[in-house]
Design a protein around this motif. Structure first.
Motif, short mmCIF file in Angstrom:
data_model
loop_
_atom_site.label_atom_id
_atom_site.label_comp_id
_atom_site.label_asym_id
_atom_site.label_seq_id
_atom_site.Cartn_x
_atom_site.Cartn_y
_atom_site.Cartn_z
N THR A 1 0.51 0.03 6.32
CA THR A 1 0.66 -1.43 6.31
C THR A 1 1.76 -1.75 5.31
O THR A 1 1.68 -1.35 4.14
N ALA A 2 2.80 -2.46 5.75
CA ALA A 2 3.90 -2.80 4.86
C ALA A 2 3.40 -3.66 3.70
O ALA A 2 2.60 -4.56 3.89
N THR B 1 3.74 -6.59 1.23
CA THR B 1 4.47 -7.87 1.29
C THR B 1 4.37 -8.65 -0.02
O THR B 1 5.20 -9.51 -0.28
N GLY C 1 8.43 -2.83 -0.96
CA GLY C 1 8.48 -3.42 0.37
C GLY C 1 9.89 -3.81 0.77
O GLY C 1 10.14 -4.25 1.88
N LEU D 1 7.72 0.04 3.30
CA LEU D 1 7.50 -0.42 4.67
C LEU D 1 6.80 0.70 5.45
O LEU D 1 6.73 1.85 5.00
N ILE D 2 6.26 0.36 6.61
CA ILE D 2 5.51 1.32 7.41
C ILE D 2 6.35 2.58 7.67
O ILE D 2 7.51 2.49 8.04
N SER E 1 6.84 4.89 5.23
CA SER E 1 7.19 5.49 3.94
C SER E 1 6.20 6.60 3.64
O SER E 1 5.00 6.49 3.91
#
Length: 158
Positions: free
Chosen positions: A71-72, A74, A116, A122-123, A125
């Motif tokens: 999950t990124a 944020t 992020g 981000l997704i 990584s």
């Protein structure tokens, strides 16, 4: 047939291996990693508001901790840090954003911060950390971000 060793409690249901030692998804704000529970496991970071991960003390066990962003982030950051003021991280992180860059650890690096954006998070990584010696972790990371890449390494733990 080769023997396979899993860390932590493992069970078999209909021939499928389950339990700790396989993978974990973390959605809490903090995670205290232990070798018994997480060695060899993939730890999915899945909290948009970030997670602070604290590693166990480095003792040279060759324990391997793998982190994947699912999950990124944020708000806040994904932070992976050592447990004490004497442990350090050595290694490299590739950060792919608007362009790509490779960053080496700084002297006395002890923290990886994924924002992020410029430092990853981000997704997709990925960070792998190995306990290679007393006081020393080896880090390899492939981080996905945005903007101009920046180093994810710092010396923040005191």
């Amino acid at each position: 047939m080769a023997n396979t060793t899993f860390s932590g409690p493992v069970t078999s249901t209909n021939g499928f291996i389950t339990g700790t030692g396989v993978n974990s998804t973390v959605t809490a704000a903090t995670l205290a990693v232990t070798a018994d529970a997480y060695n060899g496991q993939t730890i999915n970071l899945s909290r948009a508001a970030g997670i602070v991960v604290t590693l166990p003390a480095a003792t040279g066990t060759n324990a391997v901790y793998k982190f994947v962003v699912t999950t990124a982030v944020t708000t806040n950051n994904y932070i992976i840090q050592v447990a004490n003021a004497t442990d350090t991280m050595n290694g490299l992180a590739s950060v792919a954003a608007t362009t790509g860059s490779v960053f080496s650890t700084l002297p006395a690096s002890d923290t990886i911060t994924m924002s992020g954006t410029t430092t990853g998070g981000l997704i997709g990584s990925y960070v792998q950390i190995t306990d290679v010696a007393t006081g020393e972790f080896l880090v390899t990371a492939a981080l996905v971000g945005s903007g101009s890449p920046a180093t994810p390494f710092s010396a923040a733990v005191s």
